[in-house]
Scaffold this motif. Structure first.
Motif, PDB file in Angstrom:
ATOM      1  N   TYR A  16     -22.980  30.940   6.559  1.00 27.73           N
ATOM      2  CA  TYR A  16     -21.571  30.795   6.943  1.00 27.73           C
ATOM      3  C   TYR A  16     -20.841  32.133   7.111  1.00 27.73           C
ATOM      4  N   ILE A  17     -21.242  33.119   6.325  1.00 25.84           N
ATOM      5  CA  ILE A  17     -20.512  34.401   6.346  1.00 25.84           C
ATOM      6  C   ILE A  17     -20.600  35.078   7.707  1.00 25.84           C
ATOM      7  N   VAL A  18     -21.669  34.794   8.459  1.00 20.09           N
ATOM      8  CA  VAL A  18     -21.815  35.348   9.811  1.00 20.09           C
ATOM      9  C   VAL A  18     -20.658  34.896  10.694  1.00 20.09           C
ATOM     10  N   LEU A  19     -20.349  33.623  10.614  1.00 21.61           N
ATOM     11  CA  LEU A  19     -19.284  33.053  11.423  1.00 21.61           C
ATOM     12  C   LEU A  19     -17.934  33.660  11.051  1.00 21.61           C
ATOM     13  N   PHE A  20     -17.647  33.734   9.755  1.00 21.95           N
ATOM     14  CA  PHE A  20     -16.351  34.239   9.295  1.00 21.95           C
ATOM     15  C   PHE A  20     -16.152  35.706   9.678  1.00 21.95           C
ATOM     16  N   LEU A  21     -17.070  36.565   9.272  1.00 24.43           N
ATOM     17  CA  LEU A  21     -16.924  38.004   9.532  1.00 24.43           C
ATOM     18  C   LEU A  21     -17.003  38.309  11.026  1.00 24.43           C
ATOM     19  N   GLY A  22     -17.882  37.588  11.724  1.00 31.78           N
ATOM     20  CA  GLY A  22     -18.018  37.812  13.157  1.00 31.78           C
ATOM     21  C   GLY A  22     -16.733  37.545  13.908  1.00 31.78           C
ATOM     22  N   LEU A  23     -16.049  36.453  13.569  1.00 27.14           N
ATOM     23  CA  LEU A  23     -14.800  36.116  14.254  1.00 27.14           C
ATOM     24  C   LEU A  23     -13.676  37.087  13.884  1.00 27.14           C
ATOM     25  N   VAL A  24     -13.625  37.501  12.626  1.00 21.53           N
ATOM     26  CA  VAL A  24     -12.622  38.505  12.225  1.00 21.53           C
ATOM     27  C   VAL A  24     -12.819  39.774  13.048  1.00 21.53           C
ATOM     28  N   PHE A  27     -11.822  39.641  16.854  1.00 20.44           N
ATOM     29  CA  PHE A  27     -10.398  39.736  17.189  1.00 20.44           C
ATOM     30  C   PHE A  27      -9.846  41.135  16.984  1.00 20.44           C
ATOM     31  N   ILE A  28     -10.561  41.951  16.256  1.00 22.13           N
ATOM     32  CA  ILE A  28     -10.180  43.358  16.169  1.00 22.13           C
ATOM     33  C   ILE A  28     -10.687  44.090  17.413  1.00 22.13           C
ATOM     34  N   ALA A  29     -11.439  43.352  18.275  1.00 16.90           N
ATOM     35  CA  ALA A  29     -11.964  43.802  19.569  1.00 16.90           C
ATOM     36  C   ALA A  29     -13.311  44.495  19.445  1.00 16.90           C
ATOM     37  N   LEU A  30     -14.036  44.207  18.376  1.00 14.77           N
ATOM     38  CA  LEU A  30     -15.407  44.698  18.259  1.00 14.77           C
ATOM     39  C   LEU A  30     -16.335  43.673  18.922  1.00 14.77           C
ATOM     40  N   PRO A  31     -17.452  44.135  19.488  1.00 16.88           N
ATOM     41  CA  PRO A  31     -18.312  43.222  20.257  1.00 16.88           C
ATOM     42  C   PRO A  31     -19.024  42.196  19.380  1.00 16.88           C
ATOM     43  N   PHE A  32     -18.605  40.952  19.504  1.00 15.87           N
ATOM     44  CA  PHE A  32     -19.259  39.848  18.797  1.00 15.87           C
ATOM     45  C   PHE A  32     -19.067  38.586  19.623  1.00 15.87           C
ATOM     46  N   PRO A  33     -20.130  37.833  19.889  1.00 20.27           N
ATOM     47  CA  PRO A  33     -20.030  36.629  20.737  1.00 20.27           C
ATOM     48  C   PRO A  33     -19.498  35.431  19.960  1.00 20.27           C
ATOM     49  N   GLY A  34     -18.194  35.380  19.758  1.00 18.73           N
ATOM     50  CA  GLY A  34     -17.601  34.347  18.909  1.00 18.73           C
ATOM     51  C   GLY A  34     -17.836  32.937  19.395  1.00 18.73           C
ATOM     52  N   GLU A  35     -17.650  32.697  20.689  1.00 21.43           N
ATOM     53  CA  GLU A  35     -17.793  31.343  21.221  1.00 21.43           C
ATOM     54  C   GLU A  35     -19.240  30.855  21.116  1.00 21.43           C
ATOM     55  N   THR A  36     -20.183  31.731  21.488  1.00 23.60           N
ATOM     56  CA  THR A  36     -21.605  31.370  21.390  1.00 23.60           C
ATOM     57  C   THR A  36     -21.987  31.082  19.954  1.00 23.60           C
ATOM     58  N   THR A  37     -21.490  31.907  19.042  1.00 24.07           N
ATOM     59  CA  THR A  37     -21.809  31.736  17.624  1.00 24.07           C
ATOM     60  C   THR A  37     -21.262  30.423  17.091  1.00 24.07           C
ATOM     61  N   MET A  38     -20.027  30.075  17.470  1.00 25.30           N
ATOM     62  CA  MET A  38     -19.460  28.801  17.022  1.00 25.30           C
ATOM     63  C   MET A  38     -20.252  27.613  17.568  1.00 25.30           C
TER      64      MET A  38
END
Length: 220
Positions: A16-24, A27-38
Motif C-alpha cells: 500500500y505504501i507505494v500508492l500513498f507515497l507515489g501519489l504524494v 503531485f509535487i511534480a516528480l515522475p510517477f505514473p499515478g493513474e497506472t498505479t491506481m
C-alpha cells in the motif's frame, strides 16, 4: 510494459505504501505514473491481494496531501520562486505558462477537472496558492475532484479485472468525457432525489407570478 513490471515489483516489495507515497510525489511534480498505479492496485484488489476500500482511502489521502502541499508552496513562495526553482521538480517554464493559460481560461474549476487532463493536475495546487484562492474553496474543488479521480482509476482495475489495462487506456483517452458523464449522472441523481422540492418551488413561483397582476388590478 517496462513501466508495468516496475510497478508490479514495487507493489510486491512495499504494498500500500507505494500508492500513498507515489501519489504524494506525483503531485509535487516528480515522475510517477499515478493513474497506472491506481488501476493496477485496483486489479490487485480484484485478485484478492489488496483491499478495495483501503486502496480508495490511501489513494485519496496521498492525492489530497500531495496537492495540499503544492497549494501551500504556491501560497508561501509565489510565482517567482516556482519559476526559479520549479525545474528541480520538472516544472519547466513552458509547463508553467501552459498551466497559467489553462487557469485563465477555466478558473478555479480547473482544480476539479485538472485531475483528468494530462500534465495539468501537477500545477493546479501551485497556481491555486499563487493566486491566493481561499483554502476552503480550494479544498472543495481539489478534494471532491480527488475523490472522483481515485474512484474512477482504482475502480477500473477492480471492476474490469484481467482487462484492466485495455479499459485503463480507454478511460485515460476519453477521461474528459468520463468526468462529464459522471457529473451529469450526479446532477441527474440530485434532481431525481429533490424532484418534489423542485416541483413545489416551481409551483410556488407560478402561483406568485399569477397573483402579482391581480394585485395590481385590485389597487387600480
Amino acid at each position: 510494459m517496462e513501466l508495468l513490471k516496475w510497478i508490479q515489483v514495487l507493489f510486491e516489495d512495499y504494498g500500500y505504501i507505494v500508492l500513498f507515497l507515489g501519489l504524494v510525489l506525483e503531485f509535487i511534480a516528480l515522475p510517477f505514473p499515478g493513474e497506472t498505479t491506481m488501476a493496477y492496485a485496483g486489479y490487485l484488489s480484484y485478485m484478492g491481494k489488496l483491499n478495495f476500500g483501503w486502496l480508495l482511502v490511501i489513494a485519496f489521502l496521498g492525492t489530497t496531501i500531495g496537492i495540499t502541499i503544492t497549494y501551500f508552496v504556491g501560497l508561501k513562495a509565489g510565482l517567482p520562486f516556482i519559476r526559479r526553482y520549479g525545474k528541480w521538480v520538472l516544472l519547466s517554464e513552458n509547463k508553467i505558462e501552459r498551466a497559467q493559460k489553462w487557469f485563465n481560461k477555466y478558473g478555479q474549476s480547473l482544480v476539479f477537472i485538472g485531475y483528468f487532463i494530462p500534465g495539468v493536475r501537477h500545477f493546479t495546487g501551485y497556481f491555486s496558492g499563487i493566486i491566493v484562492v481561499p483554502f476552503r474553496k480550494f479544498a472543495l474543488y481539489a478534494y471532491s475532484g480527488a475523490l472522483v479521480w481515485v474512484i474512477v482509476f482504482v475502480g477500473v482495475g477492480k471492476f474490469f479485472g484481467p482487462q484492466w489495462n485495455y479499459a485503463f487506456h480507454l478511460v485515460e483517452k476519453y477521461s474528459i468525457w468520463v468526468i462529464a458523464a459522471i457529473i451529469a449522472l450526479v446532477i441527474a441523481l440530485i434532481i431525481y432525489r429533490c424532484r418534489k422540492s423542485i416541483s413545489a418551488m416551481f409551483s410556488k413561483l407560478k402561483r406568485k407570478s399569477k397573483a402579482e397582476p391581480l394585485s395590481k388590478d385590485v389597487i387600480k
